[in-house]
Design an enzyme around this catalytic site. Structure first.
Site, PDB file in Angstrom:
ATOM      1  N   ARG A  61       0.820  -1.224   0.000  1.00  0.00           N
ATOM      2  CA  ARG A  61       0.000   0.000   0.000  1.00  0.00           C
ATOM      3  C   ARG A  61       0.848   1.266   0.000  1.00  0.00           C
ATOM      4  O   ARG A  61       0.397   2.319  -0.437  1.00  0.00           O
ATOM      5  CB  ARG A  61      -0.985  -0.042   1.171  1.00  0.00           C
ATOM      6  CG  ARG A  61      -2.108  -1.039   0.972  1.00  0.00           C
ATOM      7  CD  ARG A  61      -2.954  -1.187   2.208  1.00  0.00           C
ATOM      8  NE  ARG A  61      -2.556  -2.327   3.022  1.00  0.00           N
ATOM      9  CZ  ARG A  61      -2.776  -2.421   4.332  1.00  0.00           C
ATOM     10  NH1 ARG A  61      -3.386  -1.461   4.968  1.00  0.00           N
ATOM     11  NH2 ARG A  61      -2.391  -3.486   4.998  1.00  0.00           N
ATOM     12  N   GLU A  98       1.496  -5.989  13.107  1.00  0.00           N
ATOM     13  CA  GLU A  98       0.381  -6.165  14.045  1.00  0.00           C
ATOM     14  C   GLU A  98      -0.214  -7.571  13.945  1.00  0.00           C
ATOM     15  O   GLU A  98      -0.603  -8.149  14.944  1.00  0.00           O
ATOM     16  CB  GLU A  98      -0.702  -5.096  13.806  1.00  0.00           C
ATOM     17  CG  GLU A  98      -1.703  -5.027  14.944  1.00  0.00           C
ATOM     18  CD  GLU A  98      -2.881  -4.100  14.674  1.00  0.00           C
ATOM     19  OE1 GLU A  98      -3.047  -3.603  13.549  1.00  0.00           O
ATOM     20  OE2 GLU A  98      -3.669  -3.893  15.632  1.00  0.00           O
TER      21      GLU A  98
HETATM   22  O1  LIG Z   1       3.301  -1.062  11.931  1.00  0.00           O
HETATM   23  P1  LIG Z   1       3.115  -2.518  11.612  1.00  0.00           P
HETATM   24  O2  LIG Z   1       2.517  -3.298  12.762  1.00  0.00           O
HETATM   25  O3  LIG Z   1       4.384  -3.133  11.111  1.00  0.00           O
HETATM   26  O4  LIG Z   1       2.032  -2.640  10.449  1.00  0.00           O
HETATM   27  C1  LIG Z   1       1.968  -1.759   9.362  1.00  0.00           C
HETATM   28  C2  LIG Z   1       2.076  -2.460   8.045  1.00  0.00           C
HETATM   29  O5  LIG Z   1       1.002  -3.388   7.864  1.00  0.00           O
HETATM   30  C3  LIG Z   1       0.432  -3.191   6.579  1.00  0.00           C
HETATM   31  O6  LIG Z   1       1.099  -3.881   5.578  1.00  0.00           O
HETATM   32  P2  LIG Z   1       0.936  -5.422   5.171  1.00  0.00           P
HETATM   33  O7  LIG Z   1       2.219  -6.116   5.553  1.00  0.00           O
HETATM   34  O8  LIG Z   1      -0.347  -5.953   5.673  1.00  0.00           O
HETATM   35  O9  LIG Z   1       1.015  -5.368   3.600  1.00  0.00           O
HETATM   36  P3  LIG Z   1       0.138  -4.814   2.370  1.00  0.00           P
HETATM   37  O10 LIG Z   1       0.458  -3.335   2.246  1.00  0.00           O
HETATM   38  O11 LIG Z   1       0.699  -5.615   1.262  1.00  0.00           O
HETATM   39  O12 LIG Z   1      -1.331  -5.053   2.656  1.00  0.00           O
HETATM   40  C4  LIG Z   1       0.592  -1.707   6.368  1.00  0.00           C
HETATM   41  O13 LIG Z   1       0.481  -1.363   4.997  1.00  0.00           O
HETATM   42  C5  LIG Z   1       1.989  -1.471   6.904  1.00  0.00           C
HETATM   43  O14 LIG Z   1       2.994  -1.742   5.938  1.00  0.00           O
HETATM   44  N1  LIG Z   2      -5.133  -2.436  11.872  1.00  0.00           N
HETATM   45  C1  LIG Z   2      -4.575  -2.336  10.648  1.00  0.00           C
HETATM   46  N2  LIG Z   2      -5.316  -1.917   9.598  1.00  0.00           N
HETATM   47  C2  LIG Z   2      -4.757  -1.822   8.364  1.00  0.00           C
HETATM   48  N3  LIG Z   2      -3.481  -2.107   8.102  1.00  0.00           N
HETATM   49  C3  LIG Z   2      -2.726  -2.528   9.130  1.00  0.00           C
HETATM   50  N4  LIG Z   2      -1.426  -2.884   9.177  1.00  0.00           N
HETATM   51  C4  LIG Z   2      -1.153  -3.239  10.434  1.00  0.00           C
HETATM   52  N5  LIG Z   2      -2.219  -3.114  11.229  1.00  0.00           N
HETATM   53  C5  LIG Z   2      -3.221  -2.664  10.432  1.00  0.00           C
END
Ligand SMILES: O=P(O)(O)OC[C@H]1O[C@H](OP(=O)(O)OP(=O)(O)O)[C@H](O)[C@@H]1O
Ligand SMILES: Nc1ncnc2[nH]cnc12
Length: 173
Positions: A61, A98
């Site tokens: 994202r 998370e």
């Molecule tokens: O602060 P954190 O606990 O590390 O979480 C944040 C991350 O989680 C999500 O990514 P995700 O790995 O789900 O990937 P995506 O963007 O491919 O959906 C979001 O886009 C951040 O990169």
């Molecule tokens: N609660 C949340 N919603 C969307 N993206 C996330 N990446 C990590 N935690 C998330």
């Protein structure tokens, strides 16, 4: 206020991708041309005056916002990708987020030594992802000037994990 409009557009999805997680869905912002522009305008404004030379975006994202901001500023964009996707020599780190564990990588030749970098992602939760990304940028020779997010989940204290880096978020929950 503009930021309140962004906040109101974020949709909460209960128990996604696993029980107990409230997932912040940004697709309503992406789908609305006015809100998307508003978000990008704010990201760009937060870069101004910082001498930023390159934007690094986090898979997946973070690519949506990072590459658009880079284009607006006339800067190059570096993708920080999930493991196994980048074709050349990489630096690699495993991290916890998370709701999962993962590994990310960056090309070793992505930055000039000391190049001033803004790191961009959609969301800061625990900070595991962004802290790993900031370390990778520095392993590849870049200087992380600031980390920018559309959304910060303040109660998870990711900002403390990213210290001493400057954190700029558009909407804090
Ligand atoms: O602060 P954190 O606990 O590390 O979480 C944040 C991350 O989680 C999500 O990514 P995700 O790995 O789900 O990937 P995506 O963007 O491919 O959906 C979001 O886009 C951040 O990169
Ligand atoms: N609660 C949340 N919603 C969307 N993206 C996330 N990446 C990590 N935690 C998330």
């Amino acid at each position: 206020m503009a930021v309140d409009e962004l906040r109101a557009a974020v949709r909460d999805i209960q128990d996604f991708p696993q029980p107990g997680i409230v997932f912040k869905d940004i697709t309503p912002i992406l789908a609305d041309g006015r809100l998307l522009r508003l978000a990008i305008d704010r990201f760009v404004a937060d870069c101004e005056g910082q001498g930023i030379e390159k934007i690094a975006g986090i898979d997946a994202r973070g690519f949506l916002f990072g590459a658009t901001v880079a284009d607006r500023l006339g800067l190059g964009f570096v993708p920080i990708r999930k493991k196994g996707k980048l074709p050349w020599k990489t630096a690699s780190l495993s991290y916890k987020l998370e709701y999962a564990e993962a590994a990310i990588e960056v090309h070793l030749d992505a930055f000039r030594p000391g190049e001033r970098v803004a790191l961009i992602d959609d969301l800061l939760a625990t900070g595991g992802t962004a802290a790993a990304a900031a370390k990778l940028v520095e392993q590849a020779g870049g200087n992380v000037v600031q980390a920018q997010f559309l959304i910060e989940l303040g109660f998870l204290k990711g900002r403390e994990v990213l210290a001493p880096h400057t954190v700029k978020s558009l909407v804090v929950f």
